[in-house]
Design a protein around this motif. Structure first.
Motif, PDB file in Angstrom:
ATOM      1  N   GLY A 165       0.818  -1.211   0.000  1.00 38.05           N
ATOM      2  CA  GLY A 165       0.000   0.000   0.000  1.00 38.05           C
ATOM      3  C   GLY A 165       0.848   1.256   0.000  1.00 38.05           C
ATOM      4  O   GLY A 165       0.539   2.239  -0.692  1.00 38.05           O
ATOM      5  N   ARG A 166       1.930   1.236   0.761  1.00 40.58           N
ATOM      6  CA  ARG A 166       2.825   2.392   0.789  1.00 40.58           C
ATOM      7  C   ARG A 166       3.503   2.574  -0.562  1.00 40.58           C
ATOM      8  O   ARG A 166       3.676   3.713  -1.037  1.00 40.58           O
ATOM      9  CB  ARG A 166       3.866   2.203   1.883  1.00 40.58           C
ATOM     10  N   LEU A 167       3.899   1.477  -1.205  1.00 40.64           N
ATOM     11  CA  LEU A 167       4.534   1.579  -2.523  1.00 40.64           C
ATOM     12  C   LEU A 167       3.585   2.202  -3.534  1.00 40.64           C
ATOM     13  O   LEU A 167       3.988   3.048  -4.352  1.00 40.64           O
ATOM     14  CB  LEU A 167       4.978   0.194  -2.991  1.00 40.64           C
ATOM     15  N   ALA A 168       2.308   1.826  -3.486  1.00 37.36           N
ATOM     16  CA  ALA A 168       1.324   2.412  -4.403  1.00 37.36           C
ATOM     17  C   ALA A 168       1.158   3.911  -4.137  1.00 37.36           C
ATOM     18  O   ALA A 168       1.024   4.707  -5.078  1.00 37.36           O
ATOM     19  CB  ALA A 168      -0.014   1.688  -4.239  1.00 37.36           C
ATOM     20  N   LEU A 169       1.194   4.303  -2.869  1.00 42.78           N
ATOM     21  CA  LEU A 169       1.069   5.724  -2.537  1.00 42.78           C
ATOM     22  C   LEU A 169       2.298   6.507  -2.997  1.00 42.78           C
ATOM     23  O   LEU A 169       2.182   7.659  -3.431  1.00 42.78           O
ATOM     24  CB  LEU A 169       0.865   5.905  -1.042  1.00 42.78           C
ATOM     25  N   LYS A 170       3.474   5.904  -2.919  1.00 43.00           N
ATOM     26  CA  LYS A 170       4.681   6.585  -3.390  1.00 43.00           C
ATOM     27  C   LYS A 170       4.605   6.862  -4.882  1.00 43.00           C
ATOM     28  O   LYS A 170       5.023   7.924  -5.365  1.00 43.00           O
ATOM     29  CB  LYS A 170       5.918   5.733  -3.079  1.00 43.00           C
ATOM     30  N   LYS A 171       4.057   5.909  -5.632  1.00 39.63           N
ATOM     31  CA  LYS A 171       3.909   6.130  -7.067  1.00 39.63           C
ATOM     32  C   LYS A 171       2.866   7.203  -7.361  1.00 39.63           C
ATOM     33  O   LYS A 171       2.986   7.972  -8.320  1.00 39.63           O
ATOM     34  CB  LYS A 171       3.522   4.824  -7.750  1.00 39.63           C
ATOM     35  N   ARG A 172       1.857   7.264  -6.494  1.00 43.71           N
ATOM     36  CA  ARG A 172       0.758   8.211  -6.729  1.00 43.71           C
ATOM     37  C   ARG A 172       1.124   9.633  -6.324  1.00 43.71           C
ATOM     38  O   ARG A 172       0.818  10.588  -7.029  1.00 43.71           O
ATOM     39  CB  ARG A 172      -0.468   7.751  -5.949  1.00 43.71           C
ATOM     40  N   ALA A 202       4.435  10.699  -5.121  1.00 39.70           N
ATOM     41  CA  ALA A 202       5.838  11.069  -5.298  1.00 39.70           C
ATOM     42  C   ALA A 202       6.334  11.926  -4.143  1.00 39.70           C
ATOM     43  O   ALA A 202       6.616  13.120  -4.289  1.00 39.70           O
ATOM     44  CB  ALA A 202       6.029  11.811  -6.623  1.00 39.70           C
ATOM     45  N   PRO A 203       6.434  11.350  -2.945  1.00 37.07           N
ATOM     46  CA  PRO A 203       6.843  12.145  -1.782  1.00 37.07           C
ATOM     47  C   PRO A 203       8.238  12.742  -1.943  1.00 37.07           C
ATOM     48  O   PRO A 203       9.117  12.146  -2.569  1.00 37.07           O
ATOM     49  CB  PRO A 203       6.809  11.126  -0.639  1.00 37.07           C
ATOM     50  N   VAL A 204       8.425  13.923  -1.378  1.00 36.45           N
ATOM     51  CA  VAL A 204       9.702  14.621  -1.403  1.00 36.45           C
ATOM     52  C   VAL A 204      10.151  14.820   0.038  1.00 36.45           C
ATOM     53  O   VAL A 204       9.439  15.449   0.832  1.00 36.45           O
ATOM     54  CB  VAL A 204       9.586  15.983  -2.122  1.00 36.45           C
ATOM     55  N   ASN A 205      11.341  14.284   0.368  1.00 32.05           N
ATOM     56  CA  ASN A 205      11.855  14.390   1.739  1.00 32.05           C
ATOM     57  C   ASN A 205      10.816  13.928   2.760  1.00 32.05           C
ATOM     58  O   ASN A 205      10.569  14.591   3.769  1.00 32.05           O
ATOM     59  CB  ASN A 205      12.303  15.818   2.039  1.00 32.05           C
ATOM     60  N   TRP A 206      10.175  12.812   2.475  1.00 33.54           N
ATOM     61  CA  TRP A 206       9.169  12.202   3.348  1.00 33.54           C
ATOM     62  C   TRP A 206       7.909  13.055   3.444  1.00 33.54           C
ATOM     63  O   TRP A 206       7.073  12.840   4.316  1.00 33.54           O
ATOM     64  CB  TRP A 206       9.721  11.914   4.741  1.00 33.54           C
ATOM     65  N   GLY A 207       7.761  14.043   2.566  1.00 36.04           N
ATOM     66  CA  GLY A 207       6.526  14.818   2.528  1.00 36.04           C
ATOM     67  C   GLY A 207       5.616  14.288   1.439  1.00 36.04           C
ATOM     68  O   GLY A 207       6.001  14.212   0.265  1.00 36.04           O
ATOM     69  N   TRP A 208       4.373  13.923   1.822  1.00 34.47           N
ATOM     70  CA  TRP A 208       3.419  13.371   0.872  1.00 34.47           C
ATOM     71  C   TRP A 208       2.627  14.531   0.279  1.00 34.47           C
ATOM     72  O   TRP A 208       1.871  15.201   0.971  1.00 34.47           O
ATOM     73  CB  TRP A 208       2.494  12.378   1.564  1.00 34.47           C
ATOM     74  N   LEU A 209       2.828  14.787  -1.001  1.00 34.73           N
ATOM     75  CA  LEU A 209       2.285  15.975  -1.650  1.00 34.73           C
ATOM     76  C   LEU A 209       0.966  15.658  -2.339  1.00 34.73           C
ATOM     77  O   LEU A 209       0.852  14.679  -3.065  1.00 34.73           O
ATOM     78  CB  LEU A 209       3.283  16.527  -2.671  1.00 34.73           C
ATOM     79  N   ASP A 210      -0.037  16.521  -2.097  1.00 34.59           N
ATOM     80  CA  ASP A 210      -1.331  16.353  -2.745  1.00 34.59           C
ATOM     81  C   ASP A 210      -1.974  17.712  -2.898  1.00 34.59           C
ATOM     82  O   ASP A 210      -2.040  18.493  -1.946  1.00 34.59           O
ATOM     83  CB  ASP A 210      -2.237  15.440  -1.918  1.00 34.59           C
ATOM     84  N   THR A 211      -2.446  18.014  -4.107  1.00 37.27           N
ATOM     85  CA  THR A 211      -3.060  19.315  -4.396  1.00 37.27           C
ATOM     86  C   THR A 211      -4.532  19.202  -4.674  1.00 37.27           C
ATOM     87  O   THR A 211      -5.175  20.165  -5.105  1.00 37.27           O
ATOM     88  CB  THR A 211      -2.376  19.980  -5.594  1.00 37.27           C
ATOM     89  N   SER A 212      -5.120  18.031  -4.375  1.00 37.37           N
ATOM     90  CA  SER A 212      -6.534  17.823  -4.722  1.00 37.37           C
ATOM     91  C   SER A 212      -7.480  18.432  -3.705  1.00 37.37           C
ATOM     92  O   SER A 212      -8.613  18.773  -4.035  1.00 37.37           O
ATOM     93  CB  SER A 212      -6.831  16.325  -4.860  1.00 37.37           C
ATOM     94  N   GLY A 213      -7.065  18.579  -2.465  1.00 37.63           N
ATOM     95  CA  GLY A 213      -7.959  19.064  -1.428  1.00 37.63           C
ATOM     96  C   GLY A 213      -7.977  20.569  -1.326  1.00 37.63           C
ATOM     97  O   GLY A 213      -7.023  21.265  -1.692  1.00 37.63           O
ATOM     98  N   GLN A 214      -9.054  21.091  -0.789  1.00 41.47           N
ATOM     99  CA  GLN A 214      -9.193  22.527  -0.556  1.00 41.47           C
ATOM    100  C   GLN A 214      -8.462  22.910   0.728  1.00 41.47           C
ATOM    101  O   GLN A 214      -8.419  22.153   1.692  1.00 41.47           O
ATOM    102  CB  GLN A 214     -10.671  22.885  -0.430  1.00 41.47           C
ATOM    103  N   VAL A 215      -7.874  24.102   0.752  1.00 40.67           N
ATOM    104  CA  VAL A 215      -7.205  24.620   1.945  1.00 40.67           C
ATOM    105  C   VAL A 215      -7.958  25.848   2.427  1.00 40.67           C
ATOM    106  O   VAL A 215      -8.203  26.783   1.646  1.00 40.67           O
ATOM    107  CB  VAL A 215      -5.730  24.975   1.661  1.00 40.67           C
TER     108      VAL A 215
END
Length: 407
Positions: free
Chosen positions: A382-389, A391-404
């Motif tokens: 599951g973690r490997l699939a998330l890494k492909k989805r 592409a974490p940078v310096n252990w930061g999981w990046l996602d721009t889909s949610g509202q801030v």
């Protein structure tokens, strides 16, 4: 914290002190302290993140200035979200996290302690199946400086925690009774015992420390329950609760120190404790893992520390033990226990990778070890699939889909 529909709310903190040698107003050097409250869809996709604590992008102050640490979340019966922050501040958000509906702060610090400023509600909140609030509240004037969580209390399910509506909390237990230093300003009208505010001697008696000392046969000594603390109580049902209580911690190490997961009913009667743990071999003091979570709909309780994952029925009997010293449960050392969802899943958080793992709990607790083994084996893929989805940078999981939303 999860909803019955499968949405998950997670609170986190980003903190950095001021970096000396530069202008404190320079973003590259300035200190910061932000809270992030994120709502995730059932598939794990971020839906919205509410940011508060630090100033908004335009420089205006945040609607909420965090007043401590030790955040706990609760989904209230009307779907709104309550955030309780030690020593006793409570903030209510709309379900979509777009608004702060109500706030009852309990500022902390030297000047605030002297003035007893603020309008506190609770240091922690849990919700029973009928909608009662199971809370801890903090008190000044104990033998320690500052406000300390000391009272276990419950509300009626009738009055909601909402703007202009702060339920009365009926005290059912007091951890300590050393309150000679309290003054008139330490009475909070929303926390009552015997129809009057909890204050000095007007509190449940005997104290929980005395009850546990008698139950366990330990003396009220340095290594007993004299200077104990408690973490967030959880509801095993509408009228039965588990309260984690831990003895004093020491710099040299506290493994083997006294601890109890006390069982209290809604009248404050001590019904025993969760049995089956060895004070040394199963000690939660290694790693300071003091969380106990409960499934109030099925009458189960769970605890995870560096030595394993444990599960009990509501009568306090240990029904499952998964030792982290043996395969396939060694990976449990890498996780901390967050919550039990309304549908009976255990939520675990990886300590370093900061990923959530859902463990479905079977109807028969005797088969829980197999379910945990399956979940741990699935974590890597599951973690490997998330890494492909992502592409974490310096252990930061990046996602721009949610509202801030900056509150």
């Amino acid at each position: 914290m999860a909803t019955p529909d499968g949405d998950t709310y997670v609170v986190s903190t980003v903190w950095r002190p001021w970096r000396g040698g530069g202008d404190p107003g320079d973003p590259a050097h300035a200190g910061l302290n932000f809270r992030f409250l994120t709502r995730y869809a059932p598939d794990g996709t971020p839906v919205v993140t509410a940011v508060f604590g630090g100033p908004r992008p335009d420089g205006t102050p945040s609607a909420i200035i965090p007043d401590g640490s030790g955040d706990t979340l609760a989904v209230l019966p009307d779907g709104t979200i309550a955030l309780a922050v030690r020593p006793g501040g409570t903030h209510v958000f709309s379900a979509d996290l777009s608004q702060v509906l109500a706030t009852w702060p309990m500022p902390w610090g030297f000047e605030e302690e002297k003035a007893r400023k603020g309008d506190p509600f609770a240091a922690s909140i849990a919700v029973t199946p009928s909608g009662r609030l199971l809370c801890t509240t903090s008190e000044y004037g104990l033998k320690w400086a500052g406000a300390t969580p000391n009272i276990v209390a419950v509300s009626d399910p009738v009055t909601a925690l909402a703007p202009g509506s702060k339920p009365i909390l009926r005290a059912i237990a007091s951890l300590h009774a050393d309150t000679d230093r309290q003054t008139d300003v330490d009475r909070h009208p929303h926390v009552v015992f015997g129809g009057a505010p909890v204050w000095r001697d007007n509190r449940p008696s005997p104290a929980l420390t005395d009850l546990l000392t008698a139950l366990t046969g330990t003396s009220d000594s340095l290594y007993g329950y004299r200077d104990c603390t408690m973490t967030r109580p959880s509801a095993l049902g509408d009228d039965l609760f588990v309260v984690p209580v831990f003895g004093r911690t020491f710099r040299s190490g506290s493994r083997g120190q006294e601890f109890s997961f006390a069982l209290l009913d809604d009248q404050g009667t001590l019904r025993g404790r969760l049995e089956g743990l060895h004070r040394h071999d199963d000690s939660p003091f290694t790693g300071l893992d003091f969380t106990v979570v409960a499934d109030s709909h099925r009458g189960r309780a769970y605890h995870l520390n560096r030595y394993g994952l444990f599960a009990w029925t509501a009568d306090g009997q240990l029904r499952a033990r998964m030792s982290s010293a043996v395969k396939p449960y060694t990976a449990l050392k890498n996780f901390e226990l967050l919550e039990c969802t309304p549908v009976g899943e255990i939520l675990l958080l990886h300590r370093k990778q900061r990923l959530l793992l859902r463990v479905p709990v079977p109807r028969d607790l005797d088969t829980l070890p197999a379910a945990v083994e399956t979940a741990l084996k699935a974590y890597g893929s599951g973690r490997l699939a998330l890494k492909k989805r992502y592409a974490p940078v310096n252990w930061g999981w990046l996602d721009t889909s949610g509202q801030v939303v900056h509150l």
